[in-house]
Design a protein around this motif. Structure first.
Motif, PDB file in Angstrom:
ATOM      1  N   LYS A   1       2.767  43.204 -36.799  1.00  0.00           N
ATOM      2  CA  LYS A   1       3.816  43.875 -36.040  1.00  0.00           C
ATOM      3  C   LYS A   1       3.237  45.039 -35.238  1.00  0.00           C
ATOM      4  O   LYS A   1       3.635  45.287 -34.098  1.00  0.00           O
ATOM      5  CB  LYS A   1       4.919  44.375 -36.969  1.00  0.00           C
ATOM      6  CG  LYS A   1       6.129  44.940 -36.226  1.00  0.00           C
ATOM      7  CD  LYS A   1       7.245  45.298 -37.186  1.00  0.00           C
ATOM      8  CE  LYS A   1       8.482  45.762 -36.413  1.00  0.00           C
ATOM      9  NZ  LYS A   1       8.219  46.955 -35.593  1.00  0.00           N
ATOM     10  N   ALA A   2       2.285  45.767 -35.846  1.00  0.00           N
ATOM     11  CA  ALA A   2       1.665  46.888 -35.138  1.00  0.00           C
ATOM     12  C   ALA A   2       0.960  46.402 -33.878  1.00  0.00           C
ATOM     13  O   ALA A   2       1.068  47.011 -32.814  1.00  0.00           O
ATOM     14  CB  ALA A   2       0.671  47.603 -36.057  1.00  0.00           C
TER      15      ALA A   2
ATOM     16  N   ILE B   1       3.392  45.388 -26.597  1.00  0.00           N
ATOM     17  CA  ILE B   1       4.642  45.572 -25.848  1.00  0.00           C
ATOM     18  C   ILE B   1       4.611  46.899 -25.102  1.00  0.00           C
ATOM     19  O   ILE B   1       4.983  46.997 -23.935  1.00  0.00           O
ATOM     20  CB  ILE B   1       5.848  45.500 -26.802  1.00  0.00           C
ATOM     21  CG1 ILE B   1       6.036  44.059 -27.294  1.00  0.00           C
ATOM     22  CG2 ILE B   1       7.123  45.990 -26.110  1.00  0.00           C
ATOM     23  CD1 ILE B   1       7.038  43.932 -28.432  1.00  0.00           C
ATOM     24  N   PHE B   2       4.122  47.953 -25.769  1.00  0.00           N
ATOM     25  CA  PHE B   2       4.020  49.266 -25.138  1.00  0.00           C
ATOM     26  C   PHE B   2       3.095  49.209 -23.921  1.00  0.00           C
ATOM     27  O   PHE B   2       3.410  49.728 -22.848  1.00  0.00           O
ATOM     28  CB  PHE B   2       3.498  50.285 -26.151  1.00  0.00           C
ATOM     29  CG  PHE B   2       3.228  51.646 -25.572  1.00  0.00           C
ATOM     30  CD1 PHE B   2       4.238  52.598 -25.476  1.00  0.00           C
ATOM     31  CD2 PHE B   2       1.960  51.985 -25.124  1.00  0.00           C
ATOM     32  CE1 PHE B   2       3.984  53.844 -24.938  1.00  0.00           C
ATOM     33  CE2 PHE B   2       1.695  53.225 -24.583  1.00  0.00           C
ATOM     34  CZ  PHE B   2       2.715  54.161 -24.490  1.00  0.00           C
TER      35      PHE B   2
ATOM     36  N   VAL C   1       9.028  36.224 -28.757  1.00  0.00           N
ATOM     37  CA  VAL C   1       9.731  36.954 -29.821  1.00  0.00           C
ATOM     38  C   VAL C   1       9.861  36.023 -31.015  1.00  0.00           C
ATOM     39  O   VAL C   1       9.830  34.800 -30.869  1.00  0.00           O
ATOM     40  CB  VAL C   1      11.136  37.418 -29.360  1.00  0.00           C
ATOM     41  CG1 VAL C   1      11.032  38.412 -28.226  1.00  0.00           C
ATOM     42  CG2 VAL C   1      11.999  36.223 -28.959  1.00  0.00           C
TER      43      VAL C   1
ATOM     44  N   ARG D   1       1.637  43.732 -32.108  1.00  0.00           N
ATOM     45  CA  ARG D   1       2.612  43.311 -31.117  1.00  0.00           C
ATOM     46  C   ARG D   1       3.350  44.499 -30.515  1.00  0.00           C
ATOM     47  O   ARG D   1       3.629  44.532 -29.326  1.00  0.00           O
ATOM     48  CB  ARG D   1       3.577  42.304 -31.735  1.00  0.00           C
ATOM     49  CG  ARG D   1       2.889  40.970 -31.980  1.00  0.00           C
ATOM     50  CD  ARG D   1       3.712  40.000 -32.798  1.00  0.00           C
ATOM     51  NE  ARG D   1       2.921  38.804 -33.036  1.00  0.00           N
ATOM     52  CZ  ARG D   1       3.194  37.617 -32.506  1.00  0.00           C
ATOM     53  NH1 ARG D   1       4.230  37.452 -31.736  1.00  0.00           N
ATOM     54  NH2 ARG D   1       2.416  36.588 -32.763  1.00  0.00           N
ATOM     55  N   ASP D   2       3.664  45.493 -31.341  1.00  0.00           N
ATOM     56  CA  ASP D   2       4.339  46.671 -30.808  1.00  0.00           C
ATOM     57  C   ASP D   2       3.461  47.396 -29.791  1.00  0.00           C
ATOM     58  O   ASP D   2       3.934  47.863 -28.749  1.00  0.00           O
ATOM     59  CB  ASP D   2       4.711  47.629 -31.943  1.00  0.00           C
ATOM     60  CG  ASP D   2       5.874  47.112 -32.779  1.00  0.00           C
ATOM     61  OD1 ASP D   2       6.520  46.141 -32.332  1.00  0.00           O
ATOM     62  OD2 ASP D   2       6.119  47.672 -33.858  1.00  0.00           O
ATOM     63  N   ILE D   3       2.171  47.501 -30.113  1.00  0.00           N
ATOM     64  CA  ILE D   3       1.245  48.149 -29.182  1.00  0.00           C
ATOM     65  C   ILE D   3       1.151  47.350 -27.885  1.00  0.00           C
ATOM     66  O   ILE D   3       1.164  47.910 -26.784  1.00  0.00           O
ATOM     67  CB  ILE D   3      -0.146  48.310 -29.835  1.00  0.00           C
ATOM     68  CG1 ILE D   3      -0.071  49.375 -30.938  1.00  0.00           C
ATOM     69  CG2 ILE D   3      -1.192  48.690 -28.800  1.00  0.00           C
ATOM     70  CD1 ILE D   3      -1.308  49.447 -31.797  1.00  0.00           C
TER      71      ILE D   3
ATOM     72  N   SER E   1       6.536  36.144 -22.334  1.00  0.00           N
ATOM     73  CA  SER E   1       6.865  37.021 -23.456  1.00  0.00           C
ATOM     74  C   SER E   1       7.312  36.154 -24.620  1.00  0.00           C
ATOM     75  O   SER E   1       7.847  35.059 -24.430  1.00  0.00           O
ATOM     76  CB  SER E   1       7.959  38.019 -23.074  1.00  0.00           C
ATOM     77  OG  SER E   1       9.132  37.347 -22.648  1.00  0.00           O
TER      78      SER E   1
ATOM     79  N   GLN F   1      -5.235  50.775 -33.928  1.00  0.00           N
ATOM     80  CA  GLN F   1      -3.915  51.341 -34.193  1.00  0.00           C
ATOM     81  C   GLN F   1      -3.674  52.646 -33.432  1.00  0.00           C
ATOM     82  O   GLN F   1      -2.528  53.093 -33.296  1.00  0.00           O
ATOM     83  CB  GLN F   1      -3.757  51.610 -35.698  1.00  0.00           C
ATOM     84  CG  GLN F   1      -4.023  50.406 -36.579  1.00  0.00           C
ATOM     85  CD  GLN F   1      -2.945  49.337 -36.462  1.00  0.00           C
ATOM     86  OE1 GLN F   1      -1.848  49.620 -36.006  1.00  0.00           O
ATOM     87  NE2 GLN F   1      -3.272  48.114 -36.845  1.00  0.00           N
TER      88      GLN F   1
ATOM     89  N   ASN G   1       2.958  44.088 -41.460  1.00  0.00           N
ATOM     90  CA  ASN G   1       2.799  45.384 -40.801  1.00  0.00           C
ATOM     91  C   ASN G   1       1.661  45.355 -39.781  1.00  0.00           C
ATOM     92  O   ASN G   1       1.774  45.911 -38.687  1.00  0.00           O
ATOM     93  CB  ASN G   1       2.533  46.482 -41.837  1.00  0.00           C
ATOM     94  CG  ASN G   1       3.777  46.833 -42.624  1.00  0.00           C
ATOM     95  OD1 ASN G   1       4.896  46.529 -42.205  1.00  0.00           O
ATOM     96  ND2 ASN G   1       3.594  47.472 -43.779  1.00  0.00           N
TER      97      ASN G   1
ATOM     98  N   GLU H   1      10.691  43.285 -43.232  1.00  0.00           N
ATOM     99  CA  GLU H   1      10.444  44.569 -42.566  1.00  0.00           C
ATOM    100  C   GLU H   1      10.916  45.750 -43.412  1.00  0.00           C
ATOM    101  O   GLU H   1      10.172  46.724 -43.590  1.00  0.00           O
ATOM    102  CB  GLU H   1      11.166  44.570 -41.208  1.00  0.00           C
ATOM    103  CG  GLU H   1      11.115  45.902 -40.464  1.00  0.00           C
ATOM    104  CD  GLU H   1       9.793  46.134 -39.760  1.00  0.00           C
ATOM    105  OE1 GLU H   1       9.519  47.288 -39.425  1.00  0.00           O
ATOM    106  OE2 GLU H   1       9.040  45.155 -39.565  1.00  0.00           O
TER     107      GLU H   1
END
Length: 735
Positions: A149-150, A156-157, A80, A152-154, A78, A177, A146, A121
């Motif tokens: 980040k999108a 992570i989910f 960060v 990476r957020d996806i 992982s 997305q 953005n 952000e």
């Protein structure tokens, strides 16, 4: 022994440099500076994206690479964003965000320090306080941030719901997305829309997301999965009640809850019920279209006279015999005449009955009449054998049809093939979808000659095309039974025919024979004898190379005599580890320089196909790749994430051997193979050997295989559709 999760070591640090990153599967090699004395170590693992300066947490174990020394192999990784000013500068300067290079990275961090990421952000307008950053550059920075980040957020989910990096990347590339909203709305879409993500994976994701076991989406997905499983077993359809019963077992549900969902899918048209020989079968709409297409096209061809230039078969046969000095047998002459006088014709028979001679005669006669023949076969190895035996060009059916990676064919009804006579060798390997694509692309005045052994195993894919064509009675067939004198001297040929007729082959072979049976009891004794034969006795007694001249064929993948166990034993004996011999472990298999390997799926980008066999010439680790040399000298480079396309090939299944021939074949037989001890399986295995065939195992298992003519029934509708289409063609001709 592999390290258990509780024993995994944890390593943290900052990414110093990225040596290699595969965007398709996330495989990464990077240098990480740890907090322990600032040492830089090499870390290998999977990350969806990686940027210099990021902080990583790796769980795994240390390994010693023969070439590159000590490395940390991470089973979980992982990353960060960094929390130190220095790391933040390196992170921003890495090119991760559009509009920021090293100069601007330093200026931004000097201005905002550890609040840099929060500023980008939430308060990006403050970036305009930094010298040189105006409104346009600030907007570029914000938009790039953005987007990244999108992603990476996806990721992570997706990771949080149990998906591997490779699968998560595939999902993101498919849905972009919308990936998270797609999963939340109906995670079972993954099972039908993403290759390699099956029902089981989608079901587990759905459970983690709180979906109920009796949700309509789950029941519908379970029905689709049951149909897919049936297709993998070769079926084109399932009886309605069998479909409900199998789906209920898969889903852990009651049949009463599944029947309404099935009726809904039938009403929607994606599933179809047809009566075949009095039985109600459920097909997918796609299979129905394919069967109807094949039936209508074949019936139409069979009902028409050939369009060849005028010729008299008897005179043509005499011309061929004078030209070649070869006298055709009665069956052979009749088969040649049949091929010359029918637009669609089938030639079938076992080894040694002269199929190749017949084909040479047909091609010679028609070529003399300026007929343009086009030769093909379902696999690369079969096409190569066809080219060698006829001394003419031959290709795979896929290549002939100009297969387009991602689906579809360049040759189709609107852009048909060019040629007069289309010859398909090893036609028993044709599955329904490939046959449909072929007949759809035939020119309007084309001719079709199918050559194969109907008693061999049917195709790996759904359908039983050659058998259904013959059983329908709508296509003229030459069935060859006479073994010619030269072939009859081979014990391989006579043993194969004995097995096919349900008789035990002679087992008292002398030293000059080419067919042997070694009686051994129990898997351990069978495996030991098999390894000894491959490694020592056959190479010394028959002057064959242990790796390239001998092929072990086994009925199954699992158990002590399956491909996995036998490959491990043969690899250890034929290609053991050595100081300067590099190796790489992926997907549970250790690949080593010099290993014999087989391609397990068609890869048109690399020009290699399911069943192609080669050997590993070279392995490197930075950057990681494997060089494989296939038959004919073709060289293909694989990255670690591609290795799920390769398997060790010292031992392969009999199914995988279809269309191939090997100098020597060794087949283990044991009662642990009970379910797969079938006559056509053993017959197919024996007919793969050219110079030598050895059976090793239990006599009871051999007897069981010879007696068991109950081939697994395949539910198809092609034979019935052919008869129906033929009746229509005949009535149309009568009118």
């Amino acid at each position: 022994m592999p390290t258990s999760p509780s024993e995994l070591e944890v390593l943290t640090g900052s990414v110093e440099s990225v040596v290699f990153h595969n965007e398709e599967n996330g495989y990464t090699i990077m240098h990480v500076r740890t907090g322990r004395g600032g040492d830089s170590v090499t870390v290998l693992g999977s990350l969806p994206a990686v940027t210099v300066g990021e902080e990583v947490r790796a769980e795994g174990e240390w390994v010693d690479d023969k070439r590159f020394g000590r490395q940390f192999r991470a089973s979980r990784l992982s990353a960060v964003p960094p929390d130190s000013p220095e790391g933040t500068v390196r992170f921003l300067a890495s090119g991760f965000i559009d509009g920021i290079g090293e100069t601007y990275a330093k200026r931004i961090v000097e201005r905002f320090g550890t609040e840099t990421f929060d500023i980008i952000e939430h308060e990006s307008q403050k970036l305009e306080q930094v010298a040189g950053i105006g409104k346009e550059r600030r907007r570029r920075i914000k938009e790039s941030w953005n987007r990244q980040k999108a992603v990476r957020d996806i990721m992570i989910f997706l990771h949080a719901h149990g998906l591997s990096t490779a699968r998560a990347l595939r999902i993101f590339r498919t849905y972009g997305q919308d990936a998270v909203s797609v999963l939340r709305q109906n995670p079972y879409r993954l099972a039908t829309e993403l290759p390699g993500v099956g029902f089981r994976t989608a079901d587990e994701i759905a459970r983690q997301m709180g979906r109920h076991d009796d949700s309509p989406e789950r029941l519908a997905a379970g029905i689709a999965y049951t149909m897919e499983q049936a297709a993998q077993q070769g079926h084109c359809a399932l009886p309605r009640e069998a479909l409900i019963e199998r789906a209920a077992e898969t889903l852990g549900a009651e049949g009463e809850s599944i029947a309404p969902i099935l009726d809904s899918r039938l009403a929607g048209g994606d599933l179809v019920v047809d009566s075949v020989d009095g039985e109600q079968l459920v097909f997918t709409a796609e299979v129905v279209r394919a069967e109807q297409l094949v039936a209508e096209r074949i019936a139409e061809m069979a009902a028409r006279s050939p369009g060849y230039p005028k010729l008299e078969p008897e005179r043509a046969l005499s011309w061929f015999e004078r030209k070649t000095g070869f006298t055709l047998g009665e069956e052979q002459a009749a088969a040649v005449a049949g091929a010359l006088t029918h637009r669609c014709f089938i030639i079938t028979g076992g080894p040694g009955v002269g199929k190749t001679t017949i084909l040479r005669a047909v091609l010679a006669i028609l070529s003399a009449k300026k007929v343009e023949p086009v030769l093909c076969a379902p696999t690369g190895r079969a096409a190569q054998r066809l080219a060698e035996s006829t001394e003419r060009d031959a290709s795979t059916v896929h290549r002939l049809l100009e297969y387009q990676p991602g689906g579809g064919f360049g040759k189709n009804p609107s852009k048909p093939l060019e040629g007069d006579l289309f010859v398909v060798d090893e036609a028993s390997m044709l599955d329904l979808s490939l046959m449909a694509a072929l007949v759809a692309a035939l020119p309007g005045d084309g001719h079709l000659l199918l050559v194969g052994d109907v008693d061999q195993l049917p195709s790996v894919g759904p359908g039983s095309v050659l058998r259904d064509l013959i059983a329908s009675g709508t296509v003229p067939v030459a069935r060859l039974t006479q073994i010619f004198r030269q072939a009859a001297s081979s014990r391989i040929v006579t043993a194969a025919h004995a097995v096919n007729e349900g008789h035990l082959p002679p087992l008292d072979s002398d030293s000059d024979s080419d067919f042997f049976f070694f009686d051994r009891e129990g898997p351990e004794a069978i495996a030991d004898t098999l390894v000894h034969l491959v490694a020592e006795r056959i190479p010394s007694g028959f002057a064959l190379d242990a790796r390239d001249g001998i092929q072990v064929l086994t009925p199954m993948n699992r158990n002590a005599l399956g491909t996995k166990a036998l490959n491990a034993a043969l690899q250890a004996r034929l290609n053991p580890p050595a100081e300067l011999k590099f190796e790489i472990e992926r997907f549970g298999t250790t690949f080593r320089t010099g290993d014999k390997v087989i391609q397990t799926r068609n890869n048109y980008d690399h020009d290699v196909f399911n069943g192609d066999i080669g050997h590993i010439r070279e392995i490197t680790t930075e950057p990681a790749h494997i060089e494989v040399v296939f038959d004919g000298g073709r060289e293909v480079t694989y990255e670690p994430g591609d290795l799920d396309e390769l398997q060790l090939a010292y031992a392969i299944t009999i199914h995988k051997s279809q269309g191939s021939e090997f100098p020597a074949v060794v087949i283990p037989l044991a009662m642990q193979h009970y379910v797969l001890l079938q006559r056509n399986l053993l017959y197919t295995g024996i007919t793969r050997g050219k110079r030598l065939v050895i059976l090793v195992g239990e006599r009871a298992a051999l007897e069981r295989a010879v007696r068991n003519a109950d081939q697994s029934q395949r539910w198809t509708g092609l034979s019935a559709r052919l008869r129906q289409a033929s009746d229509g063609s005949e009535s149309g001709n009568a009118r």
